[in-house]
Design a protein around this motif. Structure first.
Motif, short mmCIF file in Angstrom:
data_model
loop_
_atom_site.label_atom_id
_atom_site.label_comp_id
_atom_site.label_asym_id
_atom_site.label_seq_id
_atom_site.Cartn_x
_atom_site.Cartn_y
_atom_site.Cartn_z
N ILE A 28 36.44 36.44 85.60
CA ILE A 28 36.37 35.44 84.54
C ILE A 28 35.72 36.06 83.32
O ILE A 28 35.17 37.14 83.37
CB ILE A 28 35.61 34.18 85.01
CG1 ILE A 28 34.18 34.54 85.41
CG2 ILE A 28 36.32 33.52 86.15
CD1 ILE A 28 33.39 33.34 85.82
N ALA A 29 35.78 35.37 82.20
CA ALA A 29 35.52 35.97 80.90
C ALA A 29 34.17 36.65 80.79
O ALA A 29 34.05 37.71 80.23
CB ALA A 29 35.64 34.91 79.81
N ASN A 38 43.82 34.52 90.43
CA ASN A 38 44.39 34.11 89.14
C ASN A 38 45.72 33.41 89.35
O ASN A 38 46.17 33.20 90.47
CB ASN A 38 44.51 35.31 88.19
CG ASN A 38 45.57 36.30 88.63
OD1 ASN A 38 46.28 36.09 89.60
ND2 ASN A 38 45.67 37.40 87.89
N GLU A 134 41.92 38.66 77.44
CA GLU A 134 41.75 37.23 77.20
C GLU A 134 42.27 36.92 75.79
O GLU A 134 41.50 36.74 74.84
CB GLU A 134 40.30 36.82 77.36
CG GLU A 134 39.76 37.05 78.77
CD GLU A 134 38.26 36.88 78.89
OE1 GLU A 134 37.64 36.33 77.94
OE2 GLU A 134 37.70 37.30 79.92
N ARG A 183 40.07 44.69 79.97
CA ARG A 183 38.95 43.84 79.59
C ARG A 183 38.10 44.51 78.51
O ARG A 183 37.74 43.90 77.52
CB ARG A 183 38.09 43.54 80.83
CG ARG A 183 36.85 42.70 80.55
CD ARG A 183 36.08 42.47 81.85
NE ARG A 183 34.85 41.73 81.61
CZ ARG A 183 34.78 40.40 81.54
NH1 ARG A 183 35.88 39.68 81.66
NH2 ARG A 183 33.62 39.79 81.35
N HIS A 232 36.74 32.66 74.93
CA HIS A 232 37.07 33.44 76.12
C HIS A 232 38.06 32.67 76.98
O HIS A 232 38.39 31.52 76.70
CB HIS A 232 35.80 33.73 76.93
CG HIS A 232 34.80 34.58 76.22
ND1 HIS A 232 34.56 35.90 76.56
CD2 HIS A 232 33.99 34.31 75.18
CE1 HIS A 232 33.64 36.40 75.75
NE2 HIS A 232 33.26 35.45 74.91
N GLY A 233 38.52 33.29 78.06
CA GLY A 233 39.43 32.65 78.99
C GLY A 233 39.04 32.94 80.42
O GLY A 233 38.33 33.91 80.70
N GLY A 234 39.49 32.11 81.32
CA GLY A 234 39.18 32.29 82.73
C GLY A 234 38.39 31.15 83.31
O GLY A 234 38.12 31.12 84.52
N GLU A 314 34.64 28.93 76.96
CA GLU A 314 35.72 29.28 77.87
C GLU A 314 36.79 28.20 77.70
O GLU A 314 36.59 27.05 78.10
CB GLU A 314 35.22 29.30 79.31
CG GLU A 314 33.99 30.18 79.55
CD GLU A 314 34.32 31.65 79.64
OE1 GLU A 314 35.53 31.98 79.67
OE2 GLU A 314 33.39 32.47 79.70
N LYS A 319 43.34 33.22 82.28
CA LYS A 319 42.98 34.22 81.27
C LYS A 319 44.17 34.57 80.36
O LYS A 319 44.00 34.86 79.19
CB LYS A 319 42.45 35.50 81.94
CG LYS A 319 41.10 35.33 82.59
CD LYS A 319 40.78 36.46 83.55
CE LYS A 319 40.59 37.78 82.87
NZ LYS A 319 39.33 37.83 82.10
N TRP A 320 45.36 34.60 80.92
CA TRP A 320 46.53 34.98 80.14
C TRP A 320 47.69 34.05 80.50
O TRP A 320 48.62 34.43 81.22
CB TRP A 320 46.92 36.43 80.42
CG TRP A 320 47.72 37.06 79.32
CD1 TRP A 320 48.77 36.52 78.65
CD2 TRP A 320 47.53 38.36 78.75
NE1 TRP A 320 49.26 37.38 77.71
CE2 TRP A 320 48.51 38.53 77.76
CE3 TRP A 320 46.63 39.39 79.00
CZ2 TRP A 320 48.62 39.69 77.00
CZ3 TRP A 320 46.74 40.54 78.24
CH2 TRP A 320 47.72 40.70 77.26
#
Length: 499
Positions: A28-29, A38, A134, A183, A232-234, A314, A319-320
């Motif tokens: 995660i981010a 994921n 991300e 990352r 961020h993402g995740g 977040e 994430k993508w």
């Protein structure tokens, strides 16, 4: 391999594999110390702790193609920002704060009614794509920029932000990592672990930090930001300081402005489509150290060294995610982003600090009794902007070396409050006076400045005496010339009139 050869190799890789490189790491981010699955079903562990086996080359390239499809390349992003700036040149400008390891410019777009000019207004910054894998933040930030451009003078929230805040948007802090699908940056460094840390002596050497990190740190020295957020993402949560703990254990570690940060994080979460409904995080917010401690993070550094109240947002569980989901993610986060920026103008305490002699601006320190945190008024305009939780009583204190401290107790309502300070020198200058120009008639609370230059009292007295002597001397010369002219006229022979 030497550093030069390494950079050359990475540059060639960047040119030849725009869409092919490492599969995005499934941590995660913020880099939690745990594994998870994921959206593609791949199970991984945290970044930098354990290695994983790469997929077969064919599967690897197919996944990269799938993930990159519909997302902007770095060149696309730069072009889009320049086109947008031309379309909204009256309220925007673009500039760079530096370059990445591989020389990609770190482009920023500023929105304001007077972009590029220093005004007595708070400044906010958004930073996206801190982690290369991300990319949602960079896409969402460009959508935000386009929305502001399209809705200025049409939507009240867009108008309020542009007229009262200087908003700076950095869509991609890590363009190399984005292209390489990693990352970290091109040197394989996690940029959200590269800042100086308050608990442990890491990243102390400026020369050892990454160019992207240096660019952010220099940016905060040049521009005084009131607040900011990195995307961020995740996960789906609004994270606030502190991010680390002194004992390295996972537990709530409140910073001095914990109430204000909780207020900011809750404002975003409640404005989000469903963040506040989280089953993992109560109210959709979390203290960073309670979630899991990190060290060398950007948000703590912003708060400690820049007086900038930063959140780590977040904004996407995946994430993508597929590019077709970006418009939905934008709609879910839209009001949270807008309300967070607008809060700088709609709430808190704002004002100027001036000297009682001649009304000169003072870059004083502002603090709140009971809160071990200070902010500083700007160097040129002496304006300050202090974020606080509405509905509470505060004692605001202004301090400046060579001046007497001054404090005022206030009850902060739901709306922003204007509060100016006029400080008296500890040793008053002779001949000093308090100018009536300090408070303009229109009552905007921003203060004015007398035309008289700032001159110490003793020098002012000498100036007055000198002016009197000069005036007496000039009067003597004028009178002497007048008397001389009358004398000449009285002794000249009279001419007779001739017919």
């Amino acid at each position: 391999m030497t550093t030069t050869k390494k950079k050359l190799t990475l540059s060639l890789l960047l040119l030849s594999l725009q869409f092919f490189s490492h599969f995005p790491l499934p941590s995660i981010a913020r880099g939690a110390g745990r594994s998870f699955t994921n959206s593609s079903g791949f199970v991984g562990s945290i970044y930098g702790v354990s290695k994983r086996k790469l997929l077969k080359d064919e599967e690897h390239f197919q996944n990269l193609d799938r993930l990159a499809h519909g997302y902007m390349t770095n060149a696309d992003l730069e072009k889009a920002m320049k086109v947008l700036n031309r379309r909204c040149s009256s309220i925007s400008r673009i500039y760079t704060i530096g370059k990445s390891v591989l020389g990609v410019p770190l482009w920023v777009m500023e929105f304001a009614d007077n972009p590029g000019e220093e005004e007595a207004e708070p400044a906010f910054k958004f930073v996206g794509n801190v982690h290369g894998d991300e990319p949602v933040g960079r896409e969402i930030l460009l959508l935000l920029a386009n929305w502001l451009c399209d809705n200025y003078k049409k939507d009240p929230l867009a108008t309020l932000i542009i007229d009262n805040v200087h908003l700076h948007i950095l869509p991609s802090m890590n363009p190399d990592g984005y292209t390489l699908r990693t990352r970290g940056n091109a040197n394989e460094i996690d940029l959200n672990r590269d800042f100086p840390d308050q608990f442990f002596p890491i990243n102390e050497e400026m020369d050892a930090r990454q160019p992207e990190t240096k660019a952010i740190m220099s940016w905060l020295k040049e521009q005084q930001f009131t607040a900011s957020a990195s995307l961020h993402g995740g996960a789906l949560v609004a994270n606030f300081p502190w991010d680390g703990t002194e004992d390295k254990k996972t537990h709530y570690n409140a910073c001095p402005d914990d109430k204000t940060f909780r207020y900011m994080a809750s404002l975003y979460s409640r404005s989000h489509y469903n963040m506040s409904l989280s089953k993992e995080f109560i109210g959709g917010i979390t203290n960073g150290a309670l979630w899991y401690p990190i060290y060398g993070g950007m948000q703590d550094w912003n708060y400690i060294h820049g007086g900038c109240f930063e959140l780590t947002l977040e904004i996407s569980d995946d994430k993508w995610p597929p590019a077709k989901e970006l418009s939905t993610i934008w709609e879910y986060n839209k009001m949270g982003m807008l309300n967070l920026v607008a809060s700088l103008a709609k709430t808190g305490v704002h004002g100027k600090v001036l000297s009682s002699d001649y009304g000169r601006p003072l870059s004083a320190f502002l603090s709140i009794k009971g809160i071990n945190s200070t902010i500083k008024a700007s160097e040129t305009l002496a304006d300050y902007h202090r974020l606080l939780v509405p509905g509470e009583v505060y004692e605001v204190i202004a301090t400046k070396h060579g001046y007497k401290n001054k404090s005022t107790q206030i009850l902060l309502g739901e709306e922003a409050m204007s509060l100016d300070f006029i400080l008296d020198p500890t040793i008053p200058h002779q001949g000093s006076f308090k100018s009536s120009c300090l408070y303009p008639a229109d009552g905007d609370g921003m203060g004015g400045f007398p035309l008289l230059e700032i001159v110490p009292g003793s020098q002012l007295q000498v100036l007055y005496v000198t002016l009197v002597i000069i005036l007496v001397f000039l009067f003597f010369l004028i009178m002497r010339r007048v008397l001389s002219r009358k004398h000449r006229q009285s002794v000249l022979p009279q001419r007779s009139n001739i017919a």
